[in-house]
Design a protein around this motif. Structure first.
Motif, PDB file in Angstrom:
ATOM      1  N   THR A   6       0.846  -1.200   0.000  1.00 48.34           N
ATOM      2  CA  THR A   6       0.000   0.000   0.000  1.00 48.34           C
ATOM      3  C   THR A   6       0.878   1.245   0.000  1.00 48.34           C
ATOM      4  N   GLN A   7       0.524   2.208  -0.850  1.00 41.39           N
ATOM      5  CA  GLN A   7       1.253   3.480  -0.913  1.00 41.39           C
ATOM      6  C   GLN A   7       0.425   4.567  -0.235  1.00 41.39           C
ATOM      7  N   LEU A   8       1.036   5.289   0.685  1.00 39.71           N
ATOM      8  CA  LEU A   8       0.372   6.418   1.342  1.00 39.71           C
ATOM      9  C   LEU A   8       1.240   7.664   1.184  1.00 39.71           C
ATOM     10  N   THR A   9       0.603   8.804   1.050  1.00 45.35           N
ATOM     11  CA  THR A   9       1.336  10.070   0.999  1.00 45.35           C
ATOM     12  C   THR A   9       0.850  10.975   2.122  1.00 45.35           C
ATOM     13  N   GLN A  10       1.799  11.594   2.824  1.00 44.27           N
ATOM     14  CA  GLN A  10       1.439  12.537   3.893  1.00 44.27           C
ATOM     15  C   GLN A  10       2.002  13.916   3.566  1.00 44.27           C
ATOM     16  N   TYR A  11       1.226  14.966   3.889  1.00 45.43           N
ATOM     17  CA  TYR A  11       1.634  16.356   3.657  1.00 45.43           C
ATOM     18  C   TYR A  11       1.998  17.021   4.978  1.00 45.43           C
ATOM     19  N   PHE A  12       3.158  17.684   4.994  1.00 44.03           N
ATOM     20  CA  PHE A  12       3.570  18.519   6.122  1.00 44.03           C
ATOM     21  C   PHE A  12       3.980  19.886   5.595  1.00 44.03           C
ATOM     22  N   HIS A  13       3.711  20.948   6.369  1.00 46.23           N
ATOM     23  CA  HIS A  13       4.257  22.258   6.010  1.00 46.23           C
ATOM     24  C   HIS A  13       5.716  22.276   6.467  1.00 46.23           C
ATOM     25  N   ALA A  14       6.534  23.132   5.881  1.00 45.94           N
ATOM     26  CA  ALA A  14       7.962  23.178   6.217  1.00 45.94           C
ATOM     27  C   ALA A  14       8.184  23.883   7.552  1.00 45.94           C
ATOM     28  N   TYR A  15       8.397  23.105   8.597  1.00 47.99           N
ATOM     29  CA  TYR A  15       8.697  23.675   9.913  1.00 47.99           C
ATOM     30  C   TYR A  15      10.029  24.406   9.842  1.00 47.99           C
ATOM     31  N   GLY A  16      10.145  25.478  10.625  1.00 48.31           N
ATOM     32  CA  GLY A  16      11.366  26.288  10.591  1.00 48.31           C
ATOM     33  C   GLY A  16      12.534  25.673  11.326  1.00 48.31           C
ATOM     34  N   GLU A  17      12.263  24.802  12.291  1.00 49.69           N
ATOM     35  CA  GLU A  17      13.359  24.266  13.105  1.00 49.69           C
ATOM     36  C   GLU A  17      14.107  23.142  12.385  1.00 49.69           C
ATOM     37  N   GLU A  31      12.023  17.783   9.374  1.00 49.36           N
ATOM     38  CA  GLU A  31      11.754  17.012   8.158  1.00 49.36           C
ATOM     39  C   GLU A  31      12.367  15.616   8.254  1.00 49.36           C
ATOM     40  N   GLN A  32      13.618  15.564   8.718  1.00 49.93           N
ATOM     41  CA  GLN A  32      14.302  14.277   8.846  1.00 49.93           C
ATOM     42  C   GLN A  32      13.584  13.378   9.846  1.00 49.93           C
ATOM     43  N   ALA A  33      13.089  13.978  10.928  1.00 47.11           N
ATOM     44  CA  ALA A  33      12.380  13.201  11.956  1.00 47.11           C
ATOM     45  C   ALA A  33      11.091  12.601  11.393  1.00 47.11           C
TER      46      ALA A  33
END
Length: 421
Positions: free
Chosen positions: A44-55, A59-61
Motif C-alpha cells: 500500500t502506498q500512502l502520501t502525507q503532507y507537512f508544512h515546512a517547519y522552521g526548526e 523534516e528528517q524526523a
C-alpha cells in the motif's frame, strides 16, 4: 517573505504556524516523493503532507518515523514556501491528493466530507488527551483529527532592557503601551506584534473578556471592550514604538534575538533558539488584560493530523495515523520537544517531557494551563479574514473600531448561517 502578498490561507498559516516556516521568500515547488516507509507487505502506498517547519531536523524526523512503519510505504511531501494551505487545498481536489495531512480543526472540512471520522482510533486513549484538544476537534460527538502538538503564544522580553528602563512586566494593555514607549530608543523598538498584527487578533478578544464565538455559535467578539482594545492598538500603531518592518514575521525569534525590539509576541516553539541567543536574559508573560473586565490570555495554536476521507486508502491511512500519533509515544515526545518546544497533547507524554519541566519552558506550560484558549472548530478561514479586515480598518487606517466590528459581525453571522442554519 511579505505576509501581505500571500493569500488569506497562507497568511493564516503564518499566523497560526506551529513553527516558523523557512524565512526564504521563494515559493519552492512541493518536495518530491521522498521519505519512503518500510517495504510494507501489502504494498500500500500512502502520501502525507507537512508544512515546512522552521526548526532544523523536523523534516528528517518525520521521514524517519514513516520509515519505521511496516504496513505501508509512506511518502512525505514536505511543502516549502509560504503557501502550505493553498497547495494542500489545491491538491485535495486532484487525483494526487494526500492520504494524510496536517492542518487545524475547521468545520468546513467536516461538512464537506473531506476529513475522516477518527473517533474509533482516538476513543480508547481519549482520557489521556488534553480535553480542550478533544473538544476543538469534535463535531456532533465525533472526533476529526488527532492533535500532534499544542503551541502556546505569548510575549518574550529582554529582562536587562526592562530593568534598564525601569519597566515592570505589563499586566494590562495600557501598561504594555506605556512599556513600549519607555523601551523605545533610537536603535530599538519597544514592541513587536508581527508585521501585520494578525497574530494578536484572537488574544485581544479573549483578553477583553470576550470570545470569537459563543457556545451557541453566535458572534462573541463585537463588544465595547474589544472596541476599546482596538482604539488602544491604534494609539500604539501611531506611536512610533512598534516594530513594523521586521525581516521575518512574529513566528521567527530573530527580532528579539537581534535586538530589534525589547518585547516580542511569539510562540513557545522559538524558546530554545531564544535561550541559546539570550541565555537568562529572557522572560515571558501572557497577552495582558484589556479593559476593566478582561483577563490575560494565551492562544494555543498547534497542528493536527487528518485523514483524507476521499482518498483511495482511508482505512490504511487511519491505521498509519493510529500507529504514529497514538501508539508511538517516543516519536510523539521527540516531535514535541526535540525541535523547538511544543506541548504534547497527551497528558502521559507531557508529564514525562523533562525538557518542559523546569525553568522558562515550565513557565510557558504554566501560562498554557492557566490562560489558554484553543481553536474553535466553528471558526473558519473566512472568519479569520473578517478579523484581518477589522485590524486593517481600525488599527492601520484609524477608522471607527465599532464600525469595523459591526462589519465583521455581519460577515461572520452570514458564515455561521451557512454552517449551522
Amino acid at each position: 517573505m511579505s505576509a501581505m502578498s500571500n493569500s488569506n490561507f497562507s497568511r493564516r498559516s503564518i499566523f497560526r504556524a506551529a513553527a516558523g516556516m523557512a524565512a526564504a521568500g521563494t515559493l519552492a515547488a512541493c518536495g518530491s516523493n521522498n521519505g519512503r516507509g518500510g517495504s510494507g507487505g501489502s504494498g500500500t502506498q500512502l502520501t502525507q503532507y507537512f508544512h515546512a517547519y522552521g526548526e532544523a531536523g523536523v523534516e528528517q524526523a518525520v521521514k524517519r518515523y514513516a520509515k519505521g512503519y511496516t504496513k505501508a510505504n509512506v511518502a512525505t511531501q514536505w511543502i516549502t514556501g509560504s503557501d502550505y494551505e493553498t497547495k494542500l487545498f489545491a491538491a485535495l481536489l486532484t487525483k494526487q491528493a494526500p492520504d494524510v495531512f496536517e492542518f487545524h480543526p475547521q468545520i468546513q472540512l467536516v461538512k464537506s466530507g473531506q476529513v475522516a471520522d477518527l473517533t474509533d482510533i482516538i476513543e480508547p486513549v481519549m482520557g489521556d488527551f488534553n480535553q480542550a484538544d478533544i473538544a476543538s476537534h469534535k463535531v456532533d460527538g465525533k472526533i476529526y483529527g488527532v492533535r500532534m502538538i499544542d503551541d502556546p503564544q505569548f510575549f518574550f522580553y529582554r529582562k536587562s532592557m526592562l530593568e534598564k528602563a525601569n519597566v515592570a512586566v505589563p499586566t494590562t494593555l495600557d501598561e504594555l503601551i506605556e512599556a513600549a514607549d519607555k523601551l523605545t530608543t533610537s536603535k530599538v523598538k519597544g514592541l513587536f506584534l508581527g508585521n501585520d498584527l494578525h497574530a494578536i487578533e484572537a488574544p485581544l478578544i479573549w483578553s477583553a473578556g470576550a470570545e470569537t464565538l459563543t457556545d451557541k455559535n453566535e458572534v462573541g467578539f463585537n463588544t465595547d471592550a474589544v472596541a476599546g482594545g482596538l482604539s488602544q492598538l491604534r494609539k500604539l500603531f501611531t506611536s512610533g514604538n512598534l516594530l513594523l518592518d521586521a525581516p521575518a514575521d512574529f513566528w521567527d525569534p530573530s527580532a528579539l534575538d537581534q535586538g530589534l525590539c525589547a518585547i516580542q509576541f511569539c510562540g513557545m516553539w522559538a524558546m530554545p533558539v531564544m535561550q541559546k541567543a539570550l541565555g537568562d536574559d529572557l522572560g515571558i508573560f501572557p497577552f495582558p488584560k484589556v479593559g476593566s473586565a478582561g483577563k490575560p490570555s494565551v492562544y494555543n495554536g498547534g497542528w493536527s493530523m487528518f485523514v483524507n476521507a476521499k482518498g483511495k486508502n482511508v482505512e490504511a491511512a487511519k491505521e498509519y495515523v493510529k500507529w504514529l500519533w497514538i501508539e508511538q509515544k517516543k516519536n510523539q515526545e521527540d516531535f514535541a520537544t526535540s525541535y523547538g518546544f511544543h506541548i504534547p497533547p497527551r497528558t502521559s507524554i507531557a508529564q514525562q517531557a523533562t525538557k518542559l519541566q523546569s525553568g522558562l519552558p515550565a513557565e510557558g506550560v504554566k501560562l498554557f494551563n492557566t490562560y489558554g484558549h484553543f481553536d474553535n472548530i466553528g471558526w473558519t478561514q473566512a472568519m479569520w479574514t473578517a478579523l484581518d479586515t477589522v485590524i486593517a480598518d481600525s488599527v492601520r487606517k484609524g477608522g471607527d473600531p465599532k464600525a469595523a466590528l459591526d462589519k465583521a459581525d455581519k460577515t461572520v453571522t452570514r458564515e455561521l448561517k451557512k454552517l449551522f442554519g
